[in-house]
Design a protein around this motif. Structure first.
Motif, PDB file in Angstrom:
ATOM      1  N   GLU A  91       0.855  -1.180   0.000  1.00 35.97           N
ATOM      2  CA  GLU A  91       0.000   0.000   0.000  1.00 35.97           C
ATOM      3  C   GLU A  91       0.895   1.234   0.000  1.00 35.97           C
ATOM      4  O   GLU A  91       1.805   1.338   0.797  1.00 35.97           O
ATOM      5  CB  GLU A  91      -0.897   0.004   1.244  1.00 35.97           C
ATOM      6  CG  GLU A  91      -2.021  -0.999   1.178  1.00 35.97           C
ATOM      7  CD  GLU A  91      -3.113  -0.590   0.197  1.00 35.97           C
ATOM      8  OE1 GLU A  91      -3.389   0.628   0.100  1.00 35.97           O
ATOM      9  OE2 GLU A  91      -3.653  -1.469  -0.473  1.00 35.97           O
ATOM     10  N   ALA A  94       1.202   3.719   3.340  1.00 32.41           N
ATOM     11  CA  ALA A  94       0.271   3.413   4.428  1.00 32.41           C
ATOM     12  C   ALA A  94       1.038   3.408   5.745  1.00 32.41           C
ATOM     13  O   ALA A  94       2.035   2.725   5.895  1.00 32.41           O
ATOM     14  CB  ALA A  94      -0.395   2.065   4.190  1.00 32.41           C
ATOM     15  N   MET A  97      -2.432  -0.243   8.635  1.00 30.40           N
ATOM     16  CA  MET A  97      -3.614  -0.888   8.033  1.00 30.40           C
ATOM     17  C   MET A  97      -4.248  -1.771   9.088  1.00 30.40           C
ATOM     18  O   MET A  97      -3.594  -2.648   9.641  1.00 30.40           O
ATOM     19  CB  MET A  97      -3.208  -1.759   6.843  1.00 30.40           C
ATOM     20  CG  MET A  97      -2.966  -0.976   5.573  1.00 30.40           C
ATOM     21  SD  MET A  97      -2.398  -2.077   4.252  1.00 30.40           S
ATOM     22  CE  MET A  97      -3.965  -2.691   3.651  1.00 30.40           C
ATOM     23  N   ARG A 165     -11.333   0.868   3.448  1.00 31.28           N
ATOM     24  CA  ARG A 165     -11.165  -0.047   2.322  1.00 31.28           C
ATOM     25  C   ARG A 165     -12.158  -1.207   2.469  1.00 31.28           C
ATOM     26  O   ARG A 165     -12.334  -1.766   3.544  1.00 31.28           O
ATOM     27  CB  ARG A 165      -9.726  -0.537   2.196  1.00 31.28           C
ATOM     28  CG  ARG A 165      -9.166  -1.234   3.379  1.00 31.28           C
ATOM     29  CD  ARG A 165      -7.710  -1.661   3.139  1.00 31.28           C
ATOM     30  NE  ARG A 165      -7.404  -2.822   3.945  1.00 31.28           N
ATOM     31  CZ  ARG A 165      -7.129  -2.787   5.256  1.00 31.28           C
ATOM     32  NH1 ARG A 165      -7.120  -1.627   5.908  1.00 31.28           N
ATOM     33  NH2 ARG A 165      -6.881  -3.887   5.915  1.00 31.28           N
ATOM     34  N   GLU A 177     -11.628   1.703  -2.184  1.00 29.36           N
ATOM     35  CA  GLU A 177     -11.076   2.404  -1.030  1.00 29.36           C
ATOM     36  C   GLU A 177     -11.518   3.854  -1.114  1.00 29.36           C
ATOM     37  O   GLU A 177     -11.354   4.491  -2.151  1.00 29.36           O
ATOM     38  CB  GLU A 177      -9.545   2.304  -1.035  1.00 29.36           C
ATOM     39  CG  GLU A 177      -8.934   2.853   0.242  1.00 29.36           C
ATOM     40  CD  GLU A 177      -7.423   2.684   0.300  1.00 29.36           C
ATOM     41  OE1 GLU A 177      -6.973   1.537   0.437  1.00 29.36           O
ATOM     42  OE2 GLU A 177      -6.719   3.700   0.193  1.00 29.36           O
ATOM     43  N   THR A 209      -7.432   2.210   6.763  1.00 28.63           N
ATOM     44  CA  THR A 209      -6.030   2.451   6.455  1.00 28.63           C
ATOM     45  C   THR A 209      -5.716   3.900   6.814  1.00 28.63           C
ATOM     46  O   THR A 209      -6.518   4.798   6.542  1.00 28.63           O
ATOM     47  CB  THR A 209      -5.758   2.226   4.951  1.00 28.63           C
ATOM     48  OG1 THR A 209      -6.184   0.903   4.608  1.00 28.63           O
ATOM     49  CG2 THR A 209      -4.274   2.359   4.624  1.00 28.63           C
TER      50      THR A 209
END
Ligand SMILES: [Zn+2]
Length: 221
Positions: A91, A94, A97, A165, A177, A209
């Motif tokens: 990701e 990120a 998460m 998400r 998302e 996230t």
């Protein structure tokens, strides 16, 4: 939980469903309140003590809807374990998460009178923060499309932007998302068009996230 235990648990559910049908055939069922999503999850994961277990089992014996939900929870948890064994999707920027959560009754047409909003707390590692998410959803009617309402309240020090998400609960594949903004609490409503799926007809799971603010275009949040 290993596959054998999962199989045994699913077998138990089928037996419960059979007993529930026999029970309904023998005597009119006496409705008791549905257990909350958290409690049914705790039951599915074997975290309740024996008296609480008995209480849930009594309800399951007369409530095919909750038996169905329990089956869906176990299937979802099983898919999550498979996901955990695979390399995670990278990701972009990120910071964190959350794990995924499948709200009770996700993908079912529910009425306000019967099913309350579903609530879940996502915790960050080592007690470094948490975010509580509450969801409810409605099917399409003549006046409005199907929609999902989400409210969140975060308690964390890390600044960032929250994104919701969504995944298919059946396959764990990403659905969409969507940005929630930078505020620590708020609420948003997404229509089925924005989601790209109908939250009252398709089983879904949700995760949160937290992404770096600098890495994404300013969305005015
Ligand atoms: Zn029930």
């Amino acid at each position: 939980m290993n596959p054998i235990e999962q199989h045994e648990q699913l077998t138990t559910i089928i037996e419960q469903e059979v007993r529930a049908r026999r029970h309904r055939a023998a005597a009119p069922s006496k409705p008791t309140p549905h257990p909350s999503g958290e409690r049914l999850y705790d039951y599915a994961l074997g975290w309740l003590d024996s008296s609480e277990n008995t209480e849930i089992q009594r309800h399951l014996a007369v409530c095919p809807a909750c038996v169905r939900e329990l089956g869906a929870i176990l299937k979802f948890e099983q898919a999550l374990e498979i996901e955990d064994e695979q390399p995670s999707i990278v990701e972009r920027a990120a910071l964190w998460m959350s794990k995924l959560w499948m709200p009770l009754w996700a993908g079912e047409l529910v009425t306000a009178a019967d099913i309350p909003a579903q609530k879940h707390r996502f915790e960050m590692e080592a007690g470094s923060g948490e975010i509580t998410v509450t969801c409810f959803w409605r099917g399409e009617d003549e006046n409005a499309p199907a929609y999902l309402h989400i409210a969140w309240r975060a308690d964390m020090q890390t600044p960032g932007e929250f994104r919701a998400r969504f995944v298919s609960a059946e396959t764990q594949t990403p659905l969409v998302e969507l940005p929630l903004g930078r505020r620590l609490y708020g609420e948003k409503t997404f229509t089925s068009q924005e989601l790209g799926f109908d939250p009252s007809r398709q089983r879904w799971g949700i995760g949160i996230t937290l992404v770096e603010i600098d890495s994404i275009p300013d969305e005015g949040a």
